[in-house]
Design a protein around this motif. Structure first.
Motif, PDB file in Angstrom:
ATOM      1  N   SER A   1      60.122  35.298  33.905  1.00 48.47           N
ATOM      2  CA  SER A   1      59.104  35.438  34.946  1.00 48.47           C
ATOM      3  C   SER A   1      58.514  36.851  34.985  1.00 48.47           C
ATOM      4  N   ARG A   2      57.200  36.921  34.878  1.00 48.93           N
ATOM      5  CA  ARG A   2      56.437  38.165  35.010  1.00 48.93           C
ATOM      6  C   ARG A   2      55.107  37.805  35.667  1.00 48.93           C
ATOM      7  N   CYS A   3      54.507  38.745  36.371  1.00 49.54           N
ATOM      8  CA  CYS A   3      53.161  38.527  36.913  1.00 49.54           C
ATOM      9  C   CYS A   3      52.167  38.627  35.755  1.00 49.54           C
ATOM     10  N   ARG A   4      51.106  37.844  35.854  1.00 53.66           N
ATOM     11  CA  ARG A   4      50.057  37.912  34.823  1.00 53.66           C
ATOM     12  C   ARG A   4      49.119  39.083  35.145  1.00 53.66           C
ATOM     13  N   VAL A   5      48.795  39.868  34.144  1.00 60.56           N
ATOM     14  CA  VAL A   5      47.957  41.051  34.325  1.00 60.56           C
ATOM     15  C   VAL A   5      46.603  40.696  34.947  1.00 60.56           C
ATOM     16  N   PRO A   6      45.890  39.644  34.494  1.00 57.69           N
ATOM     17  CA  PRO A   6      44.601  39.326  35.125  1.00 57.69           C
ATOM     18  C   PRO A   6      44.740  39.001  36.627  1.00 57.69           C
ATOM     19  N   ASP A   7      45.857  38.368  37.008  1.00 63.71           N
ATOM     20  CA  ASP A   7      46.072  38.057  38.427  1.00 63.71           C
ATOM     21  C   ASP A   7      46.274  39.340  39.240  1.00 63.71           C
ATOM     22  N   VAL A   8      47.012  40.288  38.678  1.00 65.68           N
ATOM     23  CA  VAL A   8      47.228  41.570  39.359  1.00 65.68           C
ATOM     24  C   VAL A   8      45.894  42.311  39.489  1.00 65.68           C
ATOM     25  N   ALA A   9      45.100  42.297  38.438  1.00 66.64           N
ATOM     26  CA  ALA A   9      43.799  42.969  38.466  1.00 66.64           C
ATOM     27  C   ALA A   9      42.893  42.352  39.531  1.00 66.64           C
ATOM     28  N   ARG A  10      42.856  41.022  39.604  1.00 68.57           N
ATOM     29  CA  ARG A  10      42.023  40.353  40.626  1.00 68.57           C
ATOM     30  C   ARG A  10      42.470  40.728  42.031  1.00 68.57           C
ATOM     31  N   LEU A  11      43.778  40.739  42.257  1.00 71.58           N
ATOM     32  CA  LEU A  11      44.298  41.095  43.573  1.00 71.58           C
ATOM     33  C   LEU A  11      43.919  42.537  43.930  1.00 71.58           C
ATOM     34  N   ALA A  12      44.062  43.453  42.972  1.00 76.93           N
ATOM     35  CA  ALA A  12      43.739  44.860  43.215  1.00 76.93           C
ATOM     36  C   ALA A  12      42.257  45.048  43.529  1.00 76.93           C
ATOM     37  N   VAL A  13      41.409  44.390  42.771  1.00 76.39           N
ATOM     38  CA  VAL A  13      39.960  44.507  43.011  1.00 76.39           C
ATOM     39  C   VAL A  13      39.596  43.900  44.367  1.00 76.39           C
ATOM     40  N   ARG A  14      40.142  42.727  44.666  1.00 78.99           N
ATOM     41  CA  ARG A  14      39.877  42.095  45.964  1.00 78.99           C
ATOM     42  C   ARG A  14      40.319  43.010  47.106  1.00 78.99           C
ATOM     43  N   GLY A  15      41.488  43.623  46.977  1.00 73.32           N
ATOM     44  CA  GLY A  15      41.980  44.533  48.011  1.00 73.32           C
ATOM     45  C   GLY A  15      41.115  45.759  48.160  1.00 73.32           C
ATOM     46  N   ARG A  16      40.684  46.315  47.044  1.00 68.59           N
ATOM     47  CA  ARG A  16      39.833  47.502  47.093  1.00 68.59           C
ATOM     48  C   ARG A  16      38.498  47.184  47.773  1.00 68.59           C
ATOM     49  N   VAL A  17      37.896  46.058  47.412  1.00 69.29           N
ATOM     50  CA  VAL A  17      36.612  45.665  48.013  1.00 69.29           C
ATOM     51  C   VAL A  17      36.775  45.440  49.513  1.00 69.29           C
ATOM     52  N   ARG A  18      37.802  44.689  49.894  1.00 70.13           N
ATOM     53  CA  ARG A  18      38.014  44.415  51.325  1.00 70.13           C
ATOM     54  C   ARG A  18      38.329  45.692  52.099  1.00 70.13           C
ATOM     55  N   ALA A  19      39.094  46.601  51.521  1.00 68.65           N
ATOM     56  CA  ALA A  19      39.416  47.865  52.191  1.00 68.65           C
ATOM     57  C   ALA A  19      38.147  48.683  52.421  1.00 68.65           C
ATOM     58  N   ARG A  20      37.270  48.698  51.428  1.00 67.13           N
ATOM     59  CA  ARG A  20      36.004  49.433  51.585  1.00 67.13           C
ATOM     60  C   ARG A  20      35.108  48.778  52.627  1.00 67.13           C
ATOM     61  N   GLU A  21      35.084  47.445  52.656  1.00 70.27           N
ATOM     62  CA  GLU A  21      34.297  46.738  53.665  1.00 70.27           C
ATOM     63  C   GLU A  21      34.817  47.042  55.067  1.00 70.27           C
ATOM     64  N   GLU A  22      36.132  47.027  55.223  1.00 69.95           N
ATOM     65  CA  GLU A  22      36.729  47.335  56.524  1.00 69.95           C
ATOM     66  C   GLU A  22      36.418  48.767  56.943  1.00 69.95           C
ATOM     67  N   ALA A  23      36.484  49.707  56.005  1.00 70.25           N
ATOM     68  CA  ALA A  23      36.182  51.102  56.305  1.00 70.25           C
ATOM     69  C   ALA A  23      34.714  51.263  56.707  1.00 70.25           C
TER      70      ALA A  23
END
Length: 149
Positions: A119-141
């Protein structure tokens, strides 16, 4: 076997297999360190149980939390992500939580446990989560600094 005992044993087996899969020159795993605020923005909550559930569904691999970061365990040859706030760590650079550390009160703890030795996380899934978090954090700010009328 209780749920906590079963999870502890699963983590123990995973750590042993991950370490055994590596060599002195190349550990059997790596991890992306994701800042807590980015992860919380991505999943839309700070509640530890909800974060665990949502990360488990999004990344489908072992994740632990320590010192304000979530570490998504990925295959050892994972390429770095072109995101300033996401660091890539080799397995030998990481201090994994003990198998019994399963809750925030334990300090470093396993947020999600591995489902198998491979079991390992898939790199594309981690990248999508990171980008989604960054976008939402900027929107909230941006919403937080808008002048009131």
């Amino acid at each position: 076997m209780t749920g906590v005992t079963a999870r502890t044993e699963t983590v123990r087996r995973w750590v042993a297999a991950a370490v055994a899969a590596g060599t002195a020159r190349r550990p059997g795993f790596a991890a992306f360190g994701l800042p807590e605020d980015i992860v919380h923005a991505a999943v839309g909550t700070t509640d530890p149980d909800a974060v665990a559930c949502l990360l488990g569904a999004s990344l489908d691999g072992p994740i632990y939390q320590y010192a304000g970061q979530y570490f998504a365990i990925v295959p050892p040859g994972a390429p770095p992500l072109p995101l300033d706030d996401v660091g890539l760590y080799r397995g030998d650079e990481l201090d994994l939580p003990g198998a019994h550390q399963q809750a925030p009160a334990d300090g470093a703890y396993w947020v999600t446990t591995p489902s198998s030795a491979e079991s390992r996380c898939r790199v594309p899934d981690v990248a999508r989560l990171a980008v989604r978090g960054r976008v939402r954090a900027r929107e909230e700010a941006a919403r937080a600094v808008r002048p009131m009328r």
